[in-house]
Write an enzyme that holds these catalytic residues in place. Structure first.
Site, PDB file in Angstrom:
ATOM      1  N   ASN A   1      42.284  41.206  51.152  1.00 11.81           N
ATOM      2  CA  ASN A   1      43.575  41.880  51.268  1.00 11.81           C
ATOM      3  C   ASN A   1      44.622  40.849  51.687  1.00 11.81           C
ATOM      4  OD1 ASN A   1      45.788  43.477  51.851  1.00 11.81           O
ATOM      5  ND2 ASN A   1      44.604  45.080  52.836  1.00 11.81           N
TER       6      ASN A   1
ATOM      7  N   GLY B   1      42.073  47.998  49.762  1.00 11.51           N
ATOM      8  CA  GLY B   1      43.261  47.175  49.968  1.00 11.51           C
ATOM      9  C   GLY B   1      43.213  45.769  49.434  1.00 11.51           C
TER      10      GLY B   1
ATOM     11  N   ASP C   1      34.732  45.415  28.188  1.00 14.09           N
ATOM     12  CA  ASP C   1      33.878  46.453  28.753  1.00 14.09           C
ATOM     13  C   ASP C   1      33.315  47.347  27.644  1.00 14.09           C
ATOM     14  OD1 ASP C   1      33.084  47.964  31.273  1.00 14.09           O
ATOM     15  OD2 ASP C   1      34.134  49.521  30.155  1.00 14.09           O
TER      16      ASP C   1
ATOM     17  N   GLU D   1      30.414  43.215  26.697  1.00 17.01           N
ATOM     18  CA  GLU D   1      29.311  43.881  27.384  1.00 17.01           C
ATOM     19  C   GLU D   1      28.517  44.655  26.331  1.00 17.01           C
ATOM     20  OE1 GLU D   1      28.560  46.916  31.136  1.00 17.01           O
ATOM     21  OE2 GLU D   1      30.213  47.311  29.763  1.00 17.01           O
TER      22      GLU D   1
END
Length: 625
Positions: A145, A170, A337, A366
């Site tokens: 973060n 975050g 993906d 993938e």
């Protein structure tokens, strides 16, 4: 990719409502333009045709012209009057600003400014990731973060909640930038980040695979400008940025899902139908048509509408979006993906369009299949796929069979015809099936699998063996963030357990593994080995492009050589629980006149003329002299 999550079922009646909305929408209000995509474009592209999507109330009811001599070659209207697709010819047009003018029969006029920007010098010839790289996979929400001010945003539904394992924690782009030197110190030369575009789901949005705006970085990660700055900072360090691109689906919260450009923008059935995940039907000559349709057109989960790449408008949109990001952010590659969940012809067109524009651009897909033949089918110029007159044009595939072997082999202490280290030998014996084994992404874990350190019970000996294989065989090695400090995670406890926060990425973390003095002794042992191994690999052309000869394993030991005209590396793995003495006469064709070998890790020198003694569950990487 594994994104199946426990969310409410929301697909019911979705398509019917959208269809009714399209047909019964009022046409009486004045037009306005709310969206323009791509928001701008670039002059001098290989394909001069640009399809501009404009969205606004009743925009399709207007006639459109363009200023500055810009030629409009096609105007496509659909059943939804709030969309219009305007194709312009950018050939022989340099960088310029111009105006689209929309006029109605009632003499109402609307204008929209548009820009063709100048490309970076030699943009089309940009280099990409290859076998000289080591790719570091990270999930930005779980890495670091760097900017607390963007943890929650008014424009997005899910807010910061680090106490929730599957919540937003975050991590952001600034956190990646601040730790680039750490990533480089591990030996990585490329970063594959899971998607960064906006995902406005109400829950479990941290993985960002359910994107709601593919032209906008999720504001909880930063801005588009931050993403471009990440690439620039990486390039200063001779590192490469690889974007995780999703061609198969968007998120249910994508702004177009509220009002589809056309019913055919997505795949749909009479009722919600999920993919059967059986992608073998694509090349199976005995497969039924209904099984093929469900495999390709079925949705991944109810919250991820399946994009219809058979629709020319959708396909063109995705091609241009991908190219826009390459130009805008100065990208070095794509990881795609669920590559083979999309329509085979459509995804091949998408891929070829990008590599036609950028001949050196690498794209790894993938392709989660269970055999080498099935994976080889999907690599560019596959002779297997050519039997069916198919070419995916996909330069690289992920080596899932090596992954499967590497997550079992080091726990099989007794070798046999099929068990133990023989699994690795058998995997590489099928390399003849692939058009290009050097351009395969090799890995032992990722964000969808059990952590390798969990699989092997944090036995660092087994970790070292797995990493040695990744660092010394053919292909492009990929490391999953945190494994280099011994991070573990059990997928049986849920995806959040394999996607834990990197220690030290948050202010107040009791353990900061990003810095040497902050690491525990155990973390240091993992890090020091990984860093030394992959930093050694950076300069080793013999590993990047050399040939490989391996020998049938004996007594659960495996020996292979990587060699070229300048150098020979001998790799020995002892997968048994006993010290082994390996006679070297058998390896004469590779041993040649070499007398000694210096181990890369221990820096000890071994006499290789007669025999080599190797400790249990250990490796030797010998540079022969």
């Amino acid at each position: 990719m594994n994104k199946i999550i426990n969310l409410p079922f929301i697909f019911r009646s979705f398509i019917k409502k959208i269809t009714l909305f399209l047909f019964f929408m009022s046409l009486t209000l004045h037009a306005q333009i709310d969206k323009v995509e791509p928001p701008f474009w670039y002059a001098g592209m290989q394909n001069p045709e640009l399809q501009v999507l404009l969205y606004g109330k009743d925009i399709a009811q207007y006639q459109v012209t363009a200023s500055n001599g810009i030629k409009i070659t096609n105007v496509k209207r659909t059943e939804n009057p709030n969309y219009i697709f305007v194709t312009i010819d950018t050939k022989k047009v340099g960088a310029t600003d111009f105006v689209f003018t929309f006029k109605s029969n009632k003499k109402e006029t609307l204008t929209q400014k548009y820009s063709l920007k100048k490309r970076r010098e030699k943009s089309a010839q940009r280099k990409s990731f290859d076998s000289s790289d080591m790719m570091y996979l990270l999930m930005p929400d779980r890495f670091a973060n760097g900017n607390r001010n963007n943890d929650s945003q008014n424009s997005t539904q899910e807010k910061y909640n680090r106490d929730l394992p599957g919540g937003r924690h975050g991590g952001d782009i600034e956190g990646i930038i601040k730790n680039l030197d750490y990533i480089s110190s591990v030996g990585a030369t490329a970063i594959w980040s899971t998607p960064l575009c906006e995902d406005n789901d109400a829950a479990y949005s941290y993985h960002t695979y359910g994107q709601s705006d593919v032209y906008k970085i999720d504001p909880r990660y930063g801005t588009n400008e931050d993403y471009a700055r990440l690439a620039a900072e990486m390039h200063k360090r001779d590192m490469k940025l690889v974007m995780d691109y999703v061609t198969n689906h968007w998120g249910i919260e994508h702004w177009m899902m509220k009002e589809l450009p056309t019913k055919e923008w997505i795949n749909h059935f009479d009722s919600y139908t999920q993919t059967n995940h059986k992608r073998t039907v694509i090349h199976d000559t005995n497969a039924s048509e209904i099984d093929k349709k469900i495999a390709i057109d079925g949705w991944f989960v109810p919250t991820m509408p399946d994009l219809n790449l058979k629709n020319p408008l959708t396909l063109k949109y995705l091609i241009q979006n991908a190219i826009w990001w390459i130009e805008y952010a100065d990208l070095d590659g794509f990881r795609v993906d669920t590559y083979n969940y999309s329509d085979p012809k459509g995804i091949a067109t998408w891929t070829k369009s990008i590599t036609d524009e950028y001949p050196n651009f690498n794209i790894v897909g993938e392709v989660w299949m269970q055999s080498q033949a099935q994976m080889a089918y999907w690599q560019k110029d596959s002779k297997i796929a050519a039997i069916q007159n198919y070419n995916s044009y996909l330069p690289s595939v992920m080596d899932f069979t090596l992954y499967e072997a590497a997550t079992k082999v080091f726990s099989e202490d007794e070798g046999s015809w099929e068990k133990g280290i023989m699994k690795l030998y058998d995997n590489f014996s099928n390399d003849f099936l692939y058009p290009n084994t050097n351009n395969m992404l090799i890995f032992v874990e990722n964000h969808d699998t059990n952590r390798i350190n969990q699989t092997y019970g944090n036995d660092i000996r087994k970790y070292k063996m797995a990493m040695t294989v990744l660092a010394t065989v053919r292909g492009i090695p990929q490391l999953y963030y945190g494994s280099e400090i011994g991070m573990a995670g059990d997928k049986n406890k849920g995806d959040a357990d394999i996607r834990q926060d990197f220690p030290g990425g948050w202010e107040g973390d009791p353990n900061n593994a990003f810095v040497k003095e902050g690491r525990t002794p155990g973390q240091s042992e993992y890090f020091d080995f990984t860093s030394k191994l992959f930093n050694w690999r950076k300069a080793k052309k013999v590993i990047h492009s050399g040939k490989m000869t391996h020998y049938i394993p004996e007594n659960n030991t495996y020996v292979y050589f990587r060699y070229n005209a300048e150098e020979t590396i001998m790799v020995l793995l002892n997968n048994s629980n006993e010290t082994k003495t390996i006679k070297t006469d058998r390896f004469k064709e590779n041993r040649k006149n070499f007398k000694t070998g210096k181990d890369v890790i221990s820096e000890l020198t071994f006499d290789i003329t007669n025999e080599i003694i190797i400790e249990p569950k250990s490796v030797l990487i010998l540079e022969l002299k």
